[in-house]
Design a protein around this motif. Structure first.
Motif, PDB file in Angstrom:
ATOM      1  N   TRP A   5       1.386   0.874 -10.656  1.00 17.00           N
ATOM      2  CA  TRP A   5       0.778   1.316  -9.401  1.00 17.00           C
ATOM      3  C   TRP A   5      -0.745   1.355  -9.468  1.00 17.00           C
ATOM      4  O   TRP A   5      -1.395   1.770  -8.527  1.00 17.00           O
ATOM      5  CB  TRP A   5       1.320   2.676  -8.990  1.00 17.00           C
ATOM      6  CG  TRP A   5       2.741   2.600  -8.537  1.00 17.00           C
ATOM      7  CD1 TRP A   5       3.838   3.025  -9.216  1.00 17.00           C
ATOM      8  CD2 TRP A   5       3.235   2.022  -7.320  1.00 17.00           C
ATOM      9  NE1 TRP A   5       4.982   2.755  -8.500  1.00 17.00           N
ATOM     10  CE2 TRP A   5       4.633   2.139  -7.334  1.00 17.00           C
ATOM     11  CE3 TRP A   5       2.619   1.411  -6.225  1.00 17.00           C
ATOM     12  CZ2 TRP A   5       5.426   1.676  -6.294  1.00 17.00           C
ATOM     13  CZ3 TRP A   5       3.406   0.950  -5.193  1.00 17.00           C
ATOM     14  CH2 TRP A   5       4.800   1.089  -5.227  1.00 17.00           C
ATOM     15  N   ALA A   8      -2.143  -0.827  -6.731  1.00 14.71           N
ATOM     16  CA  ALA A   8      -1.367  -0.713  -5.491  1.00 14.71           C
ATOM     17  C   ALA A   8      -2.304  -0.743  -4.286  1.00 14.71           C
ATOM     18  O   ALA A   8      -3.473  -0.402  -4.400  1.00 14.71           O
ATOM     19  CB  ALA A   8      -0.567   0.579  -5.494  1.00 14.71           C
ATOM     20  N   LEU A  12      -0.910   2.980   1.912  1.00 20.41           N
ATOM     21  CA  LEU A  12       0.497   2.636   2.122  1.00 20.41           C
ATOM     22  C   LEU A  12       1.006   3.131   3.471  1.00 20.41           C
ATOM     23  O   LEU A  12       2.181   2.990   3.778  1.00 20.41           O
ATOM     24  CB  LEU A  12       1.353   3.221   0.991  1.00 20.41           C
ATOM     25  CG  LEU A  12       1.087   2.681  -0.403  1.00 20.41           C
ATOM     26  CD1 LEU A  12       1.938   3.427  -1.426  1.00 20.41           C
ATOM     27  CD2 LEU A  12       1.332   1.199  -0.482  1.00 20.41           C
ATOM     28  N   THR A  16       5.894   5.846   0.883  1.00 23.35           N
ATOM     29  CA  THR A  16       5.602   6.448  -0.413  1.00 23.35           C
ATOM     30  C   THR A  16       5.947   5.430  -1.501  1.00 23.35           C
ATOM     31  O   THR A  16       6.751   4.515  -1.276  1.00 23.35           O
ATOM     32  CB  THR A  16       6.428   7.724  -0.646  1.00 23.35           C
ATOM     33  OG1 THR A  16       7.818   7.367  -0.731  1.00 23.35           O
ATOM     34  CG2 THR A  16       6.224   8.736   0.469  1.00 23.35           C
ATOM     35  N   SER A  17       5.361   5.604  -2.669  1.00 25.72           N
ATOM     36  CA  SER A  17       5.677   4.695  -3.765  1.00 25.72           C
ATOM     37  C   SER A  17       7.163   4.797  -4.114  1.00 25.72           C
ATOM     38  O   SER A  17       7.797   3.799  -4.469  1.00 25.72           O
ATOM     39  CB  SER A  17       4.807   4.983  -4.982  1.00 25.72           C
ATOM     40  OG  SER A  17       4.973   6.311  -5.417  1.00 25.72           O
ATOM     41  N   ILE A  20       9.232   2.591  -1.821  1.00 26.82           N
ATOM     42  CA  ILE A  20       9.085   1.191  -2.192  1.00 26.82           C
ATOM     43  C   ILE A  20       9.931   0.889  -3.428  1.00 26.82           C
ATOM     44  O   ILE A  20      10.626  -0.121  -3.483  1.00 26.82           O
ATOM     45  CB  ILE A  20       7.605   0.842  -2.410  1.00 26.82           C
ATOM     46  CG1 ILE A  20       6.840   0.991  -1.088  1.00 26.82           C
ATOM     47  CG2 ILE A  20       7.458  -0.569  -2.969  1.00 26.82           C
ATOM     48  CD1 ILE A  20       5.341   0.962  -1.215  1.00 26.82           C
ATOM     49  N   THR A  58       8.416  -6.220   1.159  1.00 28.62           N
ATOM     50  CA  THR A  58       7.439  -6.015   0.097  1.00 28.62           C
ATOM     51  C   THR A  58       7.140  -7.325  -0.610  1.00 28.62           C
ATOM     52  O   THR A  58       8.036  -8.105  -0.898  1.00 28.62           O
ATOM     53  CB  THR A  58       7.962  -4.975  -0.924  1.00 28.62           C
ATOM     54  OG1 THR A  58       8.173  -3.739  -0.223  1.00 28.62           O
ATOM     55  CG2 THR A  58       6.988  -4.743  -2.055  1.00 28.62           C
ATOM     56  N   GLN A  71       1.800  -5.710  -1.479  1.00 31.65           N
ATOM     57  CA  GLN A  71       1.786  -5.200  -0.107  1.00 31.65           C
ATOM     58  C   GLN A  71       3.197  -4.778   0.268  1.00 31.65           C
ATOM     59  O   GLN A  71       4.167  -5.425  -0.124  1.00 31.65           O
ATOM     60  CB  GLN A  71       1.289  -6.283   0.859  1.00 31.65           C
ATOM     61  CG  GLN A  71       1.261  -5.878   2.302  1.00 31.65           C
ATOM     62  CD  GLN A  71       0.279  -4.768   2.589  1.00 31.65           C
ATOM     63  OE1 GLN A  71      -0.784  -4.715   2.005  1.00 31.65           O
ATOM     64  NE2 GLN A  71       0.633  -3.867   3.462  1.00 31.65           N
ATOM     65  N   SER A  72       3.305  -3.708   1.030  1.00 32.46           N
ATOM     66  CA  SER A  72       4.599  -3.264   1.528  1.00 32.46           C
ATOM     67  C   SER A  72       4.409  -2.723   2.937  1.00 32.46           C
ATOM     68  O   SER A  72       3.397  -2.078   3.225  1.00 32.46           O
ATOM     69  CB  SER A  72       5.186  -2.183   0.617  1.00 32.46           C
ATOM     70  OG  SER A  72       6.521  -1.920   0.983  1.00 32.46           O
ATOM     71  N   ARG A  73       5.387  -3.013   3.791  1.00 34.72           N
ATOM     72  CA  ARG A  73       5.325  -2.570   5.185  1.00 34.72           C
ATOM     73  C   ARG A  73       6.733  -2.509   5.747  1.00 34.72           C
ATOM     74  O   ARG A  73       7.655  -3.099   5.177  1.00 34.72           O
ATOM     75  CB  ARG A  73       4.468  -3.531   6.004  1.00 34.72           C
ATOM     76  CG  ARG A  73       5.017  -4.948   6.010  1.00 34.72           C
ATOM     77  CD  ARG A  73       4.339  -5.826   7.030  1.00 34.72           C
ATOM     78  NE  ARG A  73       4.727  -7.216   6.925  1.00 34.72           N
ATOM     79  CZ  ARG A  73       5.897  -7.729   7.278  1.00 34.72           C
ATOM     80  NH1 ARG A  73       6.850  -6.948   7.768  1.00 34.72           N
ATOM     81  NH2 ARG A  73       6.151  -9.020   7.166  1.00 34.72           N
TER      82      ARG A  73
END
Length: 92
Positions: A5, A8, A12, A16-17, A20, A58, A71-73
Motif C-alpha cells: 500500500w 496506493a 480512495l 477502504t483498503s 479492495i 481495480t 487504481q480502484s473505483r
C-alpha cells in the motif's frame, strides 16, 4: 497474498483498503489479464464484490507474491452487468 500500500492512490474516496483486498478473495471475481510480451510491466484488472456488497473495478500489478493497487473505483453499470452475467453463466 501480500498488498503493498506504499504507492496506493492518494484518494480512495469512500473505499477502504480492506474492501479492495476483499475483492481479491471474492470466489466470483473476474480477473482480466492483458496479452503483453513484457509481463513484468503488465497491469491486471479485477472485478469483484467486497463483503460490504460494493462492486469494485481495480487495476493492479503483481510479481506473484505482492499486489500493488494502482487504481480502484466502483464498477460502472456496464461493468456490473458484465460481472453479474458472467457469474450467472458459471452457475448454470
Amino acid at each position: 497474498m501480500e498488498f503493498d500500500w506504499i504507492n496506493a492512490p492518494a484518494d480512495l474516496g469512500d473505499l477502504t483498503s480492506r474492501e479492495i483486498e476483499e475483492i481479491f478473495e471474492d470466489p466470483f471475481s473476474i480477473r482480466l489479464l492483458p496479452e503483453l510480451e513484457d509481463s513484468s510491466e503488465a497491469r491486471y484488472f479485477i472485478l469483484g464484490r467486497a463483503v460490504s456488497g460494493k462492486l469494485l473495478f481495480t487495476v493492479f500489478w503483481t510479481d506473484g507474491k505482492r499486489y500493488r493497487v494502482i487504481q480502484s473505483r466502483p464498477m460502472t453499470e456496464a461493468e456490473a452487468g458484465f460481472y453479474e452475467r458472467k457469474n450467472a453463466e458459471l452457475n448454470n
